[in-house]
Scaffold this motif. Sequence first.
Motif, short mmCIF file in Angstrom:
data_model
loop_
_atom_site.label_atom_id
_atom_site.label_comp_id
_atom_site.label_asym_id
_atom_site.label_seq_id
_atom_site.Cartn_x
_atom_site.Cartn_y
_atom_site.Cartn_z
N ARG A 23 0.87 -1.19 0.00
CA ARG A 23 0.00 0.00 0.00
C ARG A 23 0.90 1.23 0.00
O ARG A 23 1.71 1.43 0.89
N THR A 24 0.64 2.05 -1.02
CA THR A 24 1.49 3.23 -1.15
C THR A 24 0.78 4.48 -0.69
O THR A 24 1.34 5.54 -0.74
N GLY A 25 -0.52 4.37 -0.27
CA GLY A 25 -1.27 5.56 0.14
C GLY A 25 -2.34 5.87 -0.89
O GLY A 25 -2.36 5.33 -1.99
N THR A 26 -3.27 6.76 -0.51
CA THR A 26 -4.36 7.13 -1.39
C THR A 26 -3.95 8.35 -2.20
O THR A 26 -3.44 9.33 -1.67
N ASN A 27 -4.23 8.26 -3.47
CA ASN A 27 -3.92 9.36 -4.37
C ASN A 27 -4.88 10.51 -4.07
O ASN A 27 -6.10 10.32 -4.07
N PRO A 28 -4.38 11.73 -3.81
CA PRO A 28 -5.28 12.85 -3.51
C PRO A 28 -6.25 13.15 -4.65
O PRO A 28 -7.35 13.64 -4.42
N TRP A 29 -5.89 12.85 -5.87
CA TRP A 29 -6.79 13.08 -7.00
C TRP A 29 -8.00 12.15 -6.94
O TRP A 29 -9.10 12.52 -7.31
N HIS A 30 -7.79 10.94 -6.45
CA HIS A 30 -8.91 10.01 -6.30
C HIS A 30 -9.90 10.54 -5.27
O HIS A 30 -11.11 10.45 -5.44
N LEU A 31 -9.39 11.08 -4.16
CA LEU A 31 -10.26 11.65 -3.13
C LEU A 31 -11.05 12.84 -3.68
O LEU A 31 -12.25 12.98 -3.44
N LEU A 32 -10.37 13.71 -4.41
CA LEU A 32 -11.03 14.87 -5.00
C LEU A 32 -12.10 14.45 -6.00
O LEU A 32 -13.22 14.99 -6.01
N LEU A 33 -11.78 13.47 -6.83
CA LEU A 33 -12.74 12.97 -7.81
C LEU A 33 -13.95 12.33 -7.12
O LEU A 33 -15.10 12.56 -7.53
N ALA A 34 -13.74 11.57 -6.07
CA ALA A 34 -14.84 10.95 -5.33
C ALA A 34 -15.72 12.00 -4.67
O ALA A 34 -16.95 11.91 -4.69
N ALA A 35 -15.12 13.04 -4.10
CA ALA A 35 -15.89 14.10 -3.45
C ALA A 35 -16.73 14.86 -4.49
O ALA A 35 -17.90 15.17 -4.25
N ALA A 36 -16.14 15.16 -5.63
CA ALA A 36 -16.88 15.88 -6.69
C ALA A 36 -18.03 15.02 -7.21
O ALA A 36 -19.14 15.51 -7.44
N GLY A 37 -17.78 13.74 -7.39
CA GLY A 37 -18.85 12.84 -7.86
C GLY A 37 -19.97 12.73 -6.85
O GLY A 37 -21.15 12.74 -7.20
#
Length: 171
Positions: A23-37
């Motif tokens: 596990r390398t950590g969560t990509n901040p872009w994935h979090l941003l994309l999930a929040a926007a969705g």
Amino acid sequence: MTSAFEPVPPDPWAPPAAPRPTRTGTNPWHLLLAAAGGAALVGALWVGLDLAGSGAPAGIPANSGEAFDLRGTFTLNSGGYGYSTCGGSGGYSDISPGTAVTVYNAAGTVLSQGALGTGRPNGTGSCVFTLSAPNVPAGEKFYLVEVSHRGRIMVQPEDARNGNVALSLGN
């Protein structure tokens, strides 16, 4: 003779062992994309429910900001009133000037609270009170009006707006 320390050759038919993912950590872009969705989904549901369930008659927006004063009469038919007194007694002792009038929408939400006004004998043993509730929001399919705890009576929007509410209680 075999030695106890000889390595066992690997099974040629066994699948190769998969490397363990790290596990390398969560990509901040994935979090941003999930929040926007998620925000877009909530917004779409909000607009859809508002359009589908506004409860407004055609041509009148449900939240148009309009309000009106609901007015009418409440007749208590219990007999025995003198010429100067007017109010309930016995089982109707909760009916008098100032008794609560509550207006609800179809979902049972309180829209306004008012009161009975002065009552006057009508000469047939009945007492007729004025009824009012201020600032009732416009745009409901119908209104439910309750005097004291005596049950909710359905009133059409036209009658509520035009002061044509006429409720009664008793024989």
